[in-house]
Write a protein that holds these residues in place. Structure first.
Motif, short mmCIF file in Angstrom:
data_model
loop_
_atom_site.label_atom_id
_atom_site.label_comp_id
_atom_site.label_asym_id
_atom_site.label_seq_id
_atom_site.Cartn_x
_atom_site.Cartn_y
_atom_site.Cartn_z
N THR A 325 -10.51 -18.86 -2.13
CA THR A 325 -9.34 -19.55 -1.57
C THR A 325 -8.05 -19.05 -2.21
N GLY A 326 -8.07 -18.83 -3.52
CA GLY A 326 -6.89 -18.30 -4.20
C GLY A 326 -6.51 -16.92 -3.68
N PHE A 327 -7.53 -16.08 -3.40
CA PHE A 327 -7.26 -14.75 -2.85
C PHE A 327 -6.69 -14.85 -1.43
N LEU A 328 -7.20 -15.80 -0.65
CA LEU A 328 -6.67 -16.00 0.70
C LEU A 328 -5.20 -16.43 0.65
N LEU A 329 -4.87 -17.30 -0.30
CA LEU A 329 -3.48 -17.75 -0.45
C LEU A 329 -2.57 -16.58 -0.82
N TYR A 330 -3.05 -15.71 -1.70
CA TYR A 330 -2.23 -14.57 -2.10
C TYR A 330 -2.10 -13.57 -0.96
N ALA A 331 -3.19 -13.38 -0.18
CA ALA A 331 -3.15 -12.42 0.94
C ALA A 331 -2.09 -12.81 1.96
N GLU A 332 -1.88 -14.12 2.16
CA GLU A 332 -0.86 -14.56 3.11
C GLU A 332 0.54 -14.19 2.66
N LEU A 333 0.75 -14.05 1.35
CA LEU A 333 2.07 -13.72 0.81
C LEU A 333 2.25 -12.23 0.53
N LEU A 334 1.18 -11.44 0.71
CA LEU A 334 1.20 -10.06 0.24
C LEU A 334 2.28 -9.23 0.92
N GLU A 335 2.49 -9.42 2.21
CA GLU A 335 3.47 -8.59 2.92
C GLU A 335 4.87 -8.78 2.35
N ASP A 336 5.23 -10.01 2.03
CA ASP A 336 6.55 -10.26 1.45
C ASP A 336 6.64 -9.76 0.02
N LEU A 337 5.56 -9.95 -0.74
CA LEU A 337 5.58 -9.55 -2.15
C LEU A 337 5.58 -8.03 -2.30
N ALA A 338 4.93 -7.33 -1.36
CA ALA A 338 4.81 -5.88 -1.47
C ALA A 338 6.16 -5.18 -1.31
N ILE A 339 7.14 -5.87 -0.76
CA ILE A 339 8.48 -5.27 -0.64
C ILE A 339 9.06 -4.98 -2.02
N ASP A 340 8.89 -5.93 -2.93
CA ASP A 340 9.40 -5.76 -4.30
C ASP A 340 8.35 -5.16 -5.22
N LEU A 341 7.07 -5.29 -4.87
CA LEU A 341 5.98 -4.77 -5.71
C LEU A 341 5.14 -3.81 -4.88
N PRO A 342 5.54 -2.54 -4.74
CA PRO A 342 4.81 -1.61 -3.87
C PRO A 342 3.35 -1.40 -4.26
N LYS A 343 3.03 -1.60 -5.55
CA LYS A 343 1.64 -1.39 -5.99
C LYS A 343 0.78 -2.64 -5.85
N ALA A 344 1.36 -3.73 -5.38
CA ALA A 344 0.59 -4.98 -5.27
C ALA A 344 -0.63 -4.83 -4.37
N PRO A 345 -0.57 -4.16 -3.19
CA PRO A 345 -1.78 -4.03 -2.36
C PRO A 345 -2.91 -3.30 -3.07
N SER A 346 -2.60 -2.16 -3.71
CA SER A 346 -3.67 -1.42 -4.40
C SER A 346 -4.19 -2.20 -5.61
N ASN A 347 -3.30 -2.90 -6.33
CA ASN A 347 -3.76 -3.72 -7.46
C ASN A 347 -4.65 -4.87 -6.97
N PHE A 348 -4.26 -5.46 -5.85
CA PHE A 348 -5.06 -6.54 -5.26
C PHE A 348 -6.44 -6.04 -4.88
N GLY A 349 -6.49 -4.86 -4.25
CA GLY A 349 -7.78 -4.29 -3.87
C GLY A 349 -8.63 -3.95 -5.08
N GLU A 350 -7.99 -3.50 -6.16
CA GLU A 350 -8.76 -3.16 -7.37
C GLU A 350 -9.43 -4.40 -7.96
N ILE A 351 -8.70 -5.52 -7.99
CA ILE A 351 -9.29 -6.75 -8.52
C ILE A 351 -10.42 -7.22 -7.61
N ILE A 352 -10.22 -7.11 -6.30
CA ILE A 352 -11.29 -7.50 -5.36
C ILE A 352 -12.53 -6.67 -5.63
N GLY A 353 -12.34 -5.34 -5.82
CA GLY A 353 -13.49 -4.49 -6.09
C GLY A 353 -14.21 -4.86 -7.38
N LYS A 354 -13.46 -5.20 -8.42
CA LYS A 354 -14.09 -5.58 -9.69
C LYS A 354 -14.89 -6.87 -9.54
#
Length: 415
Positions: A325-354
């Motif tokens: 549920t926490g990951f789903l909440l963050y995914a909803e905000l990812l598009e807005d956050l990625a504007i200021d944090l370009p590496k956020a999508p790849s970092n998010f995917g890395e944590i999901i993989g781990k």
């Protein structure tokens, strides 16, 4: 380009400010490389001319001179910039100054010193607890609680006496007699001149007011209750309603404990802090805040976030649903956050993989739900690609991908 091609023309003020901020930020890095240092010399020759330009405002001339002085001093500022520090940063600095091991002061949070005098607080004559630093001395102000069995106060700030010897049935009759009381202050704690009588003398606050000093209070005898009065039956008090935890308070505590964890990296300390929140319903928000705060700090915090979530899951503090549920909440905000944090999508995917590799925590079926919350196809693919790369690079990752091949295909169908 900011200063213009003609040295004789005074550039715009905002351009001069931008140039000064530019060199304050990366001027030192430019000087570290010999090639860029030669180009930097050309820039600063132009700045020297600009500092002597009488057409430029005095404020900007001083700003340019400060940049020139900073470079002359090998980019060491004359005085350290004062910035607000978090509690964890203060602890870390104190540990370095005192030569303590990292995290030695983390336990001081719950061990507050008792004020001199030995007592945590005192009870005023009207039955209120006065705790040092806990608020004012008036009824209704923060930090004051009414003690059981003390006289009651009605809406008109009247005190209703209730002697201990009075039978419960006579309480209603006694409540008819009201005794006017001055504001409920703890006179022992008041400084001289702030109200009423102190040590039997009129305070300086009341001198000259023209009002005569009040007569000493006399003991009011309890009223005589006739035998015809029917004792009233007290109604049982309703059970207090369970108050919902304040979300703002929980968020503030969560950010504080995450800052401390990222500073000292003590999993047991973080576990204790999460348990002290005593709000399992807030755990998904805790997961979302951990991702947000960690990604803001940089890619190096991906590993600590993953370790923290795995550890809390192993200790049965966080459930798999909390993490999902926490990951789903963050995914909803990812598009807005990625504007200021370009590496956020790849970092998010890395944590999901781990966490996919941590069996039982997240699977690719949950990854599909997470990806479906991301509308932008570019970010969606970046998250999935990073997750697959992380899983494939770890030992046992191929077995996980083979076992969940159908769910992986379902994720790929979203692109």
């Amino acid at each position: 380009e900011l200063l213009g091609n003609d040295p004789k023309v005074c550039p715009a003020e905002e351009n001069v400010e931008a140039v000064c901020q530019f060199f304050n930020t990366i001027g030192k890095q430019l000087d570290e490389n010999q090639k860029s240092k030669r180009i930097n010399d050309m820039y600063f020759d132009r700045l020297k001319e600009l500092a002597a330009n009488p057409q430029l405002a005095a404020r900007l001339r001083f700003m340019v001179r400060n940049v020139l002085d900073l470079r002359t001093n090998n980019w060491v500022p004359r005085r350290e910039e004062v910035k607000a520090k978090t509690i964890s940063e203060i602890h870390t600095e104190a540990e370095k100054n005192m030569g303590l091991r990292p995290g030695a002061t983390a336990g001081m949070r719950n061990n507050r010193a008792v004020p001199s005098g030995g007592a945590q607080g005192s009870i005023s004559p009207s039955g209120y607890i006065n705790r040092p630093g806990a608020g004012g001395m008036m009824p209704g102000m923060p930090g004051i609680r009414k003690m059981p069995g003390m006289p009651g106060i009605d809406d008109g700030n009247w005190e209703v006496p209730k002697p201990r010897s009075m039978p419960r049935g006579a309480e209603s009759a006694a409540s008819l007699t009201r005794v006017a009381q001055p504001p409920l202050l703890n006179q022992r704690l008041l400084p001289q001149g702030t109200g009423g009588f102190i040590s039997g003398k009129t305070s300086a606050f009341f001198q000259g007011s023209g009002a005569p000093p009040p007569a000493p209070a006399t003991q009011v005898p309890p009223p005589t209750v006739s035998s015809t009065v029917v004792p009233s039956v007290d109604k049982p008090l309703a059970a207090p309603l369970a108050t919902k935890p304040n979300t703002d308070v929980l968020k503030r505590k969560t950010i504080s404990l995450l800052e401390e964890y990222f500073s000292v990296r003590l999993l047991d300390e973080a576990l204790q802090c999460v348990e002290e929140l005593k709000s399992p319903a807030y755990h998904p928000e805790f997961v979302k805040e951990a991702l947000s705060l960690g990604f803001e700090k940089g890619s190096s915090f991906v590993e600590p976030i993953a370790k923290l979530l795995e550890y809390l899951f192993s200790k049965n503090v966080l459930s798999a649903d909390d993490v999902k549920t926490g990951f789903l909440l963050y995914a909803e905000l990812l598009e807005d956050l990625a504007i200021d944090l370009p590496k956020a999508p790849s970092n998010f995917g890395e944590i999901i993989g781990k966490l996919v590799l941590a069996r039982g925590l997240i699977d690719f079926n949950a990854v599909k739900e997470i990806l479906s919350k991301i509308d932008d196809g570019y970010f969606k693919k970046a998250v999935f690609t990073s997750a697959m790369k992380t899983v494939g690079s770890e030992t046992g990752g191929k077995e996980v991908m083979d076992a969940q091949a159908s769910d992986i295909a379902a994720c790929e169908s979203l692109f």
